[in-house]
Design a protein around this motif. Sequence first.
Motif, PDB file in Angstrom:
ATOM      1  N   VAL A  77      -7.906   3.209  -4.749  1.00  0.00           N
ATOM      2  CA  VAL A  77      -6.719   2.580  -5.268  1.00  0.00           C
ATOM      3  C   VAL A  77      -6.389   1.524  -4.367  1.00  0.00           C
ATOM      4  O   VAL A  77      -5.802   0.372  -4.950  1.00  0.00           O
ATOM      5  N   ALA A  78      -6.472   1.412  -3.197  1.00  0.00           N
ATOM      6  CA  ALA A  78      -6.387   0.449  -2.384  1.00  0.00           C
ATOM      7  C   ALA A  78      -7.046  -0.701  -2.559  1.00  0.00           C
ATOM      8  O   ALA A  78      -6.600  -2.088  -2.723  1.00  0.00           O
ATOM      9  N   GLN A  79      -8.355  -0.724  -3.045  1.00  0.00           N
ATOM     10  CA  GLN A  79      -9.371  -1.780  -3.540  1.00  0.00           C
ATOM     11  C   GLN A  79      -8.524  -2.422  -4.886  1.00  0.00           C
ATOM     12  O   GLN A  79      -8.696  -3.447  -4.863  1.00  0.00           O
ATOM     13  N   ALA A  80      -8.325  -1.391  -5.902  1.00  0.00           N
ATOM     14  CA  ALA A  80      -7.773  -2.006  -6.971  1.00  0.00           C
ATOM     15  C   ALA A  80      -6.729  -2.827  -6.773  1.00  0.00           C
ATOM     16  O   ALA A  80      -6.521  -3.819  -7.479  1.00  0.00           O
ATOM     17  N   LEU A  81      -5.868  -2.477  -6.000  1.00  0.00           N
ATOM     18  CA  LEU A  81      -4.464  -3.190  -5.739  1.00  0.00           C
ATOM     19  C   LEU A  81      -4.682  -4.426  -5.146  1.00  0.00           C
ATOM     20  O   LEU A  81      -4.174  -5.589  -5.549  1.00  0.00           O
ATOM     21  N   ARG A  82      -5.673  -4.421  -4.243  1.00  0.00           N
ATOM     22  CA  ARG A  82      -6.180  -5.856  -3.652  1.00  0.00           C
ATOM     23  C   ARG A  82      -6.743  -6.773  -4.635  1.00  0.00           C
ATOM     24  O   ARG A  82      -6.337  -7.911  -4.811  1.00  0.00           O
ATOM     25  N   ASP A  83      -7.460  -6.227  -5.539  1.00  0.00           N
ATOM     26  CA  ASP A  83      -7.801  -6.981  -6.796  1.00  0.00           C
ATOM     27  C   ASP A  83      -6.791  -7.532  -7.679  1.00  0.00           C
ATOM     28  O   ASP A  83      -6.988  -8.578  -8.429  1.00  0.00           O
ATOM     29  N   TYR A  84      -5.842  -6.683  -7.613  1.00  0.00           N
ATOM     30  CA  TYR A  84      -4.598  -6.918  -8.731  1.00  0.00           C
ATOM     31  C   TYR A  84      -3.703  -8.075  -7.853  1.00  0.00           C
ATOM     32  O   TYR A  84      -2.732  -8.721  -8.473  1.00  0.00           O
ATOM     33  N   GLY A  85      -4.135  -8.290  -6.683  1.00  0.00           N
ATOM     34  CA  GLY A  85      -3.260  -9.472  -5.867  1.00  0.00           C
ATOM     35  C   GLY A  85      -2.208  -9.000  -4.810  1.00  0.00           C
ATOM     36  O   GLY A  85      -1.356  -9.645  -4.515  1.00  0.00           O
ATOM     37  N   ILE A  86      -2.231  -7.872  -4.643  1.00  0.00           N
ATOM     38  CA  ILE A  86      -1.163  -7.148  -3.677  1.00  0.00           C
ATOM     39  C   ILE A  86      -2.146  -6.973  -2.475  1.00  0.00           C
ATOM     40  O   ILE A  86      -2.951  -6.548  -2.388  1.00  0.00           O
ATOM     41  N   ALA A  87      -1.378  -7.522  -1.342  1.00  0.00           N
ATOM     42  CA  ALA A  87      -2.192  -7.333  -0.156  1.00  0.00           C
ATOM     43  C   ALA A  87      -2.089  -5.821   0.545  1.00  0.00           C
ATOM     44  O   ALA A  87      -0.771  -5.486   0.764  1.00  0.00           O
ATOM     45  N   VAL A  88      -3.273  -5.213   0.581  1.00  0.00           N
ATOM     46  CA  VAL A  88      -3.104  -3.804   1.050  1.00  0.00           C
ATOM     47  C   VAL A  88      -3.674  -3.811   2.281  1.00  0.00           C
ATOM     48  O   VAL A  88      -4.836  -4.048   2.600  1.00  0.00           O
ATOM     49  N   HIS A  89      -2.887  -3.216   3.557  1.00  0.00           N
ATOM     50  CA  HIS A  89      -3.521  -3.091   4.845  1.00  0.00           C
ATOM     51  C   HIS A  89      -3.676  -1.381   5.053  1.00  0.00           C
ATOM     52  O   HIS A  89      -2.766  -0.740   5.493  1.00  0.00           O
ATOM     53  N   ALA A  90      -4.602  -0.781   4.422  1.00  0.00           N
ATOM     54  CA  ALA A  90      -4.711   0.515   4.555  1.00  0.00           C
ATOM     55  C   ALA A  90      -6.240   1.129   4.476  1.00  0.00           C
ATOM     56  O   ALA A  90      -6.900   0.323   3.659  1.00  0.00           O
ATOM     57  N   ARG A  91      -6.641   1.946   4.947  1.00  0.00           N
ATOM     58  CA  ARG A  91      -7.895   2.698   4.786  1.00  0.00           C
ATOM     59  C   ARG A  91      -7.717   4.034   5.174  1.00  0.00           C
ATOM     60  O   ARG A  91      -7.077   4.654   6.346  1.00  0.00           O
ATOM     61  N   ALA A  92      -8.490   4.941   4.531  1.00  0.00           N
ATOM     62  CA  ALA A  92      -8.466   6.487   4.699  1.00  0.00           C
ATOM     63  C   ALA A  92      -8.927   7.015   5.989  1.00  0.00           C
ATOM     64  O   ALA A  92     -10.055   6.405   6.455  1.00  0.00           O
ATOM     65  N   GLY A  93      -8.322   7.730   6.893  1.00  0.00           N
ATOM     66  CA  GLY A  93      -8.979   8.211   8.200  1.00  0.00           C
ATOM     67  C   GLY A  93      -8.737   7.409   9.102  1.00  0.00           C
ATOM     68  O   GLY A  93      -9.462   7.749  10.166  1.00  0.00           O
ATOM     69  N   VAL A  94      -8.116   6.458   9.352  1.00  0.00           N
ATOM     70  CA  VAL A  94      -7.979   5.538  10.272  1.00  0.00           C
ATOM     71  C   VAL A  94      -7.203   6.355  11.668  1.00  0.00           C
ATOM     72  O   VAL A  94      -6.350   7.188  11.179  1.00  0.00           O
ATOM     73  N   ASP A  95      -7.494   5.842  12.747  1.00  0.00           N
ATOM     74  CA  ASP A  95      -6.628   6.197  14.060  1.00  0.00           C
ATOM     75  C   ASP A  95      -5.198   5.923  14.216  1.00  0.00           C
ATOM     76  O   ASP A  95      -4.825   5.023  13.277  1.00  0.00           O
ATOM     77  N   ARG A  96      -4.657   6.258  15.142  1.00  0.00           N
ATOM     78  CA  ARG A  96      -3.084   6.068  15.025  1.00  0.00           C
ATOM     79  C   ARG A  96      -2.845   4.548  15.777  1.00  0.00           C
ATOM     80  O   ARG A  96      -1.895   3.861  14.881  1.00  0.00           O
ATOM     81  N   ALA A  97      -3.968   4.274  16.283  1.00  0.00           N
ATOM     82  CA  ALA A  97      -3.602   2.679  16.514  1.00  0.00           C
ATOM     83  C   ALA A  97      -3.766   1.592  15.434  1.00  0.00           C
ATOM     84  O   ALA A  97      -2.950   0.943  15.221  1.00  0.00           O
ATOM     85  N   THR A  98      -4.702   2.018  14.608  1.00  0.00           N
ATOM     86  CA  THR A  98      -5.136   1.203  13.371  1.00  0.00           C
ATOM     87  C   THR A  98      -3.723   1.381  12.431  1.00  0.00           C
ATOM     88  O   THR A  98      -3.615   0.367  11.610  1.00  0.00           O
ATOM     89  N   TYR A  99      -3.404   2.587  12.194  1.00  0.00           N
ATOM     90  CA  TYR A  99      -2.377   2.774  11.245  1.00  0.00           C
ATOM     91  C   TYR A  99      -1.211   1.910  11.665  1.00  0.00           C
ATOM     92  O   TYR A  99      -0.659   1.092  10.945  1.00  0.00           O
TER      93      TYR A  99
END
Length: 411
Positions: A77-99
């Motif tokens: 879903v994050a990738q599909a939103l990026r392709d739609y022109g929405i800046a998405v800063h998210a990835r499943a399972g990141v650590d707290r610092a990356t969050y």
Amino acid sequence: MDLSESGERHISWAARSMPVLTAIGERFAVSRPLDGLKIAACLHVTAETAVLMGALKAGGAEIALAASNPLSTQDDVAQALRDYGIAVHARAGVDRATYYRHIHQALDLGPDLVLDDGCDLVNILHTERTDLLDGVSGGCEETTTGIIRLRQMAAESALRFPVVAVNDTRTKRMFDNRYGTGQSTLDGIMRATNTMLAGRTVVVAGFGYCGRGVAERAKGLGARVVVTEIDAVKALDATLQGYEVRPMAEAVITGDLFITVTGNRDVIRAEHLAAMKDGAILANAGHFDIEIDVRALDELAEEIHHGVRPNTDEYVLADGRRLLLLAEGRLVNLTAAEGHPAAVMDMSFSAQALAVAWLAEERARLVPGVYDVPEEIDQEVARLKLAAAGIGIDTLTGEQEDYLHSWRVGS
């Protein structure tokens, strides 16, 4: 490309059950209530959220989205939103610092409005990104946990802009919190454990709207439900609904499955863990991973077996007892399952979209503080949902209207 195609399919599937939000998006595409506005959002990156993002983008907004939980992001879903022109800063399972880095990246947009789910983004704005505060003219908050934090900020005169409490609408509390949380929480638990609830003792910590929904669904599946509470009125409500009410110190002795849904920290602590039976399951349906004291569980454990099932970790204590922690103590319904059904999120996100449009129009007249969603928005969402389902309701006659607005007519 495969990821984008998968995301598109998931978003399209969710949209089928979200006719109200789809209609609002079509209305926004014509009226453009958000033209020229930048929105930074911190929400669960799911297919249902994608439908909301599409409606806001159709209304003219430029959007940057970060995840409000590192384990709930649906990468396709994050990738599909990026392709739609929405800046998405998210990835499943990141650590707290990356969050937290992702939240900062969303704020780098320099937003006019913010959307939050748990108040992390607003908190960072007021502590680490104060340089952006003058440009923010308003926000919306989606959760009970976030509203608690925001009202405390307002009480201390620390909140710098108006925020709309989307969580407090009747459609959100009754349907999202109660029916959505109830169904999706048990969905996540059953996916993670494949356990049978009938005949088991389920302890529900907290009897607010979310807790009621969880208790109702567990009872409906044949479980014996025990409720723990700190609020005497809610405890009485649970008692009169037929639930057994006990302090947690007593409930831990007989409980098979524990579900925390309070919005507070350390609801299940070391002394509770030490008294639980072998094989007890621990799940959290509150927003943050603080309701179960996972650090205490780590300290009590002699061995930890990660991934004994998907989203299930086994903690072996010194006496050989095994406690099962689901979703690392994070939101079980969005980590081990897919969150609320799209039909439920249709109402919550429709109220969110209309509240954003209202805020864009009214923000210049509002002072910092927490505001209720206007009642007419709540009523409109409910009317649209009923109409989409083909359900009609009565209307008042002129005489009935007069009666309700007069004190002169007696029995």
